[in-house]
Design an enzyme around this catalytic site. Structure first.
Site, short mmCIF file in Angstrom:
data_model
loop_
_atom_site.label_atom_id
_atom_site.label_comp_id
_atom_site.label_asym_id
_atom_site.label_seq_id
_atom_site.Cartn_x
_atom_site.Cartn_y
_atom_site.Cartn_z
N ASP A 494 0.80 -1.22 0.00
CA ASP A 494 0.00 0.00 0.00
C ASP A 494 0.83 1.27 0.00
O ASP A 494 0.32 2.35 -0.30
CB ASP A 494 -0.82 0.04 1.30
C1 GLC Z 1 -1.83 -3.67 5.41
C2 GLC Z 1 -3.05 -3.65 4.52
C3 GLC Z 1 -2.88 -4.58 3.34
C4 GLC Z 1 -1.58 -4.32 2.62
C5 GLC Z 1 -0.42 -4.36 3.59
C6 GLC Z 1 0.91 -3.99 2.95
O1 GLC Z 1 -1.73 -4.89 6.04
O2 GLC Z 1 -4.19 -4.01 5.25
O3 GLC Z 1 -3.94 -4.43 2.44
O4 GLC Z 1 -1.43 -5.28 1.62
O5 GLC Z 1 -0.66 -3.45 4.65
O6 GLC Z 1 0.97 -2.65 2.58
#
Ligand code: GLC
Length: 803
Positions: A494
């Site tokens: 993210d």
């Molecule tokens: C958090 C989010 C997930 C994402 C991860 C890595 O766990 O909930 O959707 O893939 O971060 O950024």
């Protein structure tokens, strides 16, 4: 230092020292009604929507000694004064002769002994009931009679979680409490609050006569709130003030005089914290749960739910810690995470917009499918409702309204408004469900796409199969300069939000994995033409990945909008990313040599004794072009932290290349059960996986963060059961293909699959990692490593000889 121990017989973790380094919680109920309780009796309870319908005030940021949400006081009358304590440690911070918080399956049980009084409190939510039960039993351990009072207390909050922080005058002016008198001295104390011209009624009641009550925090604490939760001034008097609050910080405190208890005598009181829209409609249900037998039945129902849930797979490996995890705590965490998504925890926002994530829940269901497939299917359907006609998905939605949105991309109008990976995960979810259950009819179920016309009506619907076909079609047509899938706003990671045009390798790999699933499904369904098409798409992407993605010793991770690689030895920071290697292997894109080389690079560069880091070296300082990842210091979260969600993918990849020793080394080094001896470093609950552990570039290396609601749980369960133990449902049978440590002699497992029980014994006489020589089913040797589907309700013996 240890704070407790695992009791596998009772399927509990027993906290024996309440002074855990962080709050340690357990979940009760579900999103319809429930929340969590902590190791000192505090609770955060909500109904339907943690953002918009909270019941008790729980502020995770408060120091651990602070009252949070709920407690109970017990008073012993000694001569003319009262000795006051709580059976939960907080807020009175007593010194107990015995203290236990037994973290059970769907309940927590608090046992304490102090001043010659034993108190046992079981806290749970009966199935499908909007009420939290606290079932309290006190026992007089003294040799003399004792006179006891019990005063349970709840602090309410405004329903809107954010409002409790604003302190706007109108908020407390809308909160009022009323006493509803009932027969025999039983009382219901209600709290009304109004919001957007809507009202809900919280209530607190018990099954024992109440002699007085308090609904105003100021009066309860006394001395204009200079009386404290540890020593409320109102409890120094015989009775509470019976004040019905017309504004302010509302609480519900109920005074129960238990009278004299003879030596050894017990008394039981049951409280209920609930919510309804009209209290007269609640009366019958309230009455029901005043009855001890009904409460016992509800508790037994909860126990049998969990027994059934866990019975679908039980294992007996040479590793006790793995057994504890796979038989009890990991499947429990999978179910809780599936239920709560990222909606409510000590660490998750819970309000302000997360809701249920398309990407996250598509992965969460994978951990629940083997144990409770129909429940997982319901969530899969909801997710498919938020997929768009073009095949991409809305990033998140709210279960209460099914309204969806584009997640954090809304904050960056200059960046793409979709996530390049979301829609690809659901292909795995749908296929996994059909493999587990054989319910191919599900593929024909018609579900609307999310797009609406101006009047809010659905524009188009499609079968489940059509939905997952569109998933891969979207990515097929959404590629960039190198022919790789575009990143969108972000992919799984993210925090890397590159300007439009960036390409993502994990999106390519997820596309490959989704195509593999579709090829398998189409072949099983006899649709050769589709299978061939997907084969072609798969081969094309595999070629692109291998032509442009190999960096020499590992695969790169992204191309930015200028075509520059990220996750390459050419970069100063973020030279190697674990997901680029593991998913290239899982998708079958990496050639055998490259898979091994890439995975060895992970071991060499990213592995630490506390887990595998997401990437290295960490970025040091903000870089607006890279986005969120650079807001963390090196070693934290996505910036080179041990982002645990990614670790099981490394285990899975190692089993694919046959390295069972390394897969198990990775498994054990993050097994939270082992952390029980290292809590001073790790801090968080040893009975669940966290989302992340600080990496070795961070001064607090080894500190666990963000426990409970994480994709880690589902993938660890899959890595342990489907890949290391190798027990995996297929369309036409049960695959048994273990990849275990050489030193193991074998293992046993009992797996329920398609209406039959498979009692599996794996024998590893020659001490190898992987390779099945023969399987015998009920005494007959069969070809291959797949046990047949029986569907006969019987038990079948499956003996697997490794080569
Ligand atoms: C958090 C989010 C997930 C994402 C991860 C890595 O766990 O909930 O959707 O893939 O971060 O950024």
């Amino acid at each position: 230092m240890k704070y407790g121990y695992f009791n596998d017989e009772t399927k509990e973790y027993v906290i024996t020292n309440p002074k855990t380094p962080t709050k340690w919680i357990n979940y009760v109920g579900n999103l319809k009604f429930g929340g969590f309780v902590d190791q000192t009796g505090g609770s955060l309870i909500c109904k339907g929507d943690p953002a918009l319908n909270r019941i008790v005030k729980y502020l995770p940021q408060l120091p651990n000694y602070e009252f949070n949400g709920e407690t109970t006081y017990i008073r012993v009358k000694e001569n003319d004064s009262y000795t006051i304590f709580s059976p939960y440690f907080v807020p009175t911070l007593d010194k107990y002769d015995l203290y236990e918080c037994r973290v059970g399956l769907g309940y927590s049980k608090y046992v304490s002994e102090i001043h010659g009084i034993r108190t046992e409190v079981t806290v749970f939510v009966p199935d499908n009931e909007p009420r939290l039960i606290r079932d309290i039993t006190v026992t007089n351990l003294r040799k003399t009679h004792v006179e006891l009072d019990i005063i349970p207390v709840v602090e309410y909050t405004h329903f809107d979680a954010l409002k409790q922080f604003t302190n706007a005058d109108w908020v407390p002016q809308t909160m009022q409490s009323r006493l509803v008198e009932e027969n025999d001295g039983l009382k219901v104390l209600t709290q009304y609050a109004f919001m957007n011209r809507d009202t809900r009624i919280n209530y607190f009641t018990s099954n024992y006569p109440v002699s007085s009550f308090e609904s105003d925090r100021k009066l309860f604490l006394g001395e204009n709130e200079f009386g404290t939760w540890a020593k409320p001034q109102s409890l120094l008097k015989d009775e509470l003030s019976n004040y019905e609050s017309h504004r302010g910080d509302n609480i519900a405190a109920l005074m129960h005089h238990l009278g004299e208890l003879a030596p050894g005598e017990q008394k039981r009181i049951i409280t209920q914290l609930g919510q309804g829209s009209n209290i007269s409609e609640e009366k019958a249900a309230i009455q029901k749960y005043r009855n001890e037998k009904n409460v016992d039945d509800a508790f037994n129902n909860l126990a049998s739910f969990w027994e059934t849930y866990l019975s679908k797979l039980q294992v007996e490996t040479p590793d006790e810690q793995m057994n504890t995890l796979l038989n009890i705590h990991n499947p429990r965490q999978c179910y809780i995470t599936k239920n709560w998504s990222r909606d409510l925890s000590l660490y998750q926002l819970g309000f302000g917009g997360r809701g249920i994530g398309f990407r996250d829940s598509s992965q969460d269901v994978l951990g629940v499918i083997p144990n409770y497939p129909e429940d997982a299917r319901e969530l899969i359907e909801k997710l498919l409702h938020t997929q768009k006609r073009d095949g991409s998905a809305m990033h998140q939605f709210f279960a209460s309204t099914m309204e969806a949105n584009e997640g954090d991309s809304r904050e960056r109008p200059d960046r793409p408004d979709y996530y390049g990976d979301d829609h690809l995960w659901i292909v795995q979810s749908v296929c996994s469900y059909v493999k587990e259950t054989g319910n191919t009819d599900f593929l024909n179920k018609v579900i609307p796409f999310y797009d609406k016309d101006t009047s809010g009506n659905t524009i188009e619907s499609g079968t489940v199969l059509e939905h997952i076909r569109r998933s891969v079609e979207f990515t097929k047509n959404d590629t960039g300069a190198h022919g790789l899938p575009l990143l969108g706003f972000a992919d799984w990671n993210d925090t890397i939000n590159l300007p439009t045009g960036a390409e993502s390798f994990i999106n390519a790999h997820l596309y490959g994995k989704a195509l593999q699933e579709l090829i398998e499904l189409m072949t099983f369904m006899g649709d050769k033409e589709s299978a061939d098409t997907y084969e072609t798409w798969y081969a094309e992407m595999k070629e692109v990945v291998n032509n442009v993605g190999w960096d020499g010793e590992w695969y790169i991770r992204y191309f930015d909008y200028n075509g520059e690689p990220l996750g390459s030895h050419k970069n100063e920071h973020g030279q190697i990313y674990v997901n680029g290697q593991t998913w290239a292997t899982i998708a079958g894109f990496a050639t055998e040599d490259r898979a091994k080389t890439a995975l060895d690079s992970v071991y060499r560069i990213l592995n630490t004794k506390n887990g595998i880091k997401l990437s290295a070296p960490g970025f040091n300082g903000f870089d607006p072009d890279k986005g969120g990842i650079t807001t963390y210091p090196p070693g934290a979260k996505e910036n080179g932290g041990i982002f645990l969600h990614t670790n099981p993918w490394a285990m899975i990849a190692e089993t694919i290349v046959g390295n069972g020793d390394r897969a198990f080394e990775y498994y054990s080094q993050v097994n939270p059960v082992y952390k029980n001896d290292k809590i001073d470093e790790y801090e968080i609950e040893p009975y669940v996986y966290p989302q992340n552990i600080l990496g070795d570039e961070h001064p607090q290396f080894g500190l666990g963060r963000n426990s409970w609601l994480s994709g880690t749980s589902s993938w660890m369960y899959q890595a342990g059961t489907k890949y290391i133990l190798g027990i995996m449902a297929a369309y036409d049978g049960l695959i048994i293909n273990p990849c275990i440590p050489k030193e193991w002699d074998g293992f046993k497992a009992t797996k329920y699959f398609r209406n039959a029980t498979y009692e599996i014994e794996v024998r590893n006489k020659n001490h190898i990692n992987k390779g099945v020589k023969s399987i015998s089913v009920d005494g007959e040797v069969i070809q291959g490593n797949k046990a047949p589907i029986f569907n006969d309700g019987q038990v079948h013996k499956v003996i697997v000889e490794m080569e």
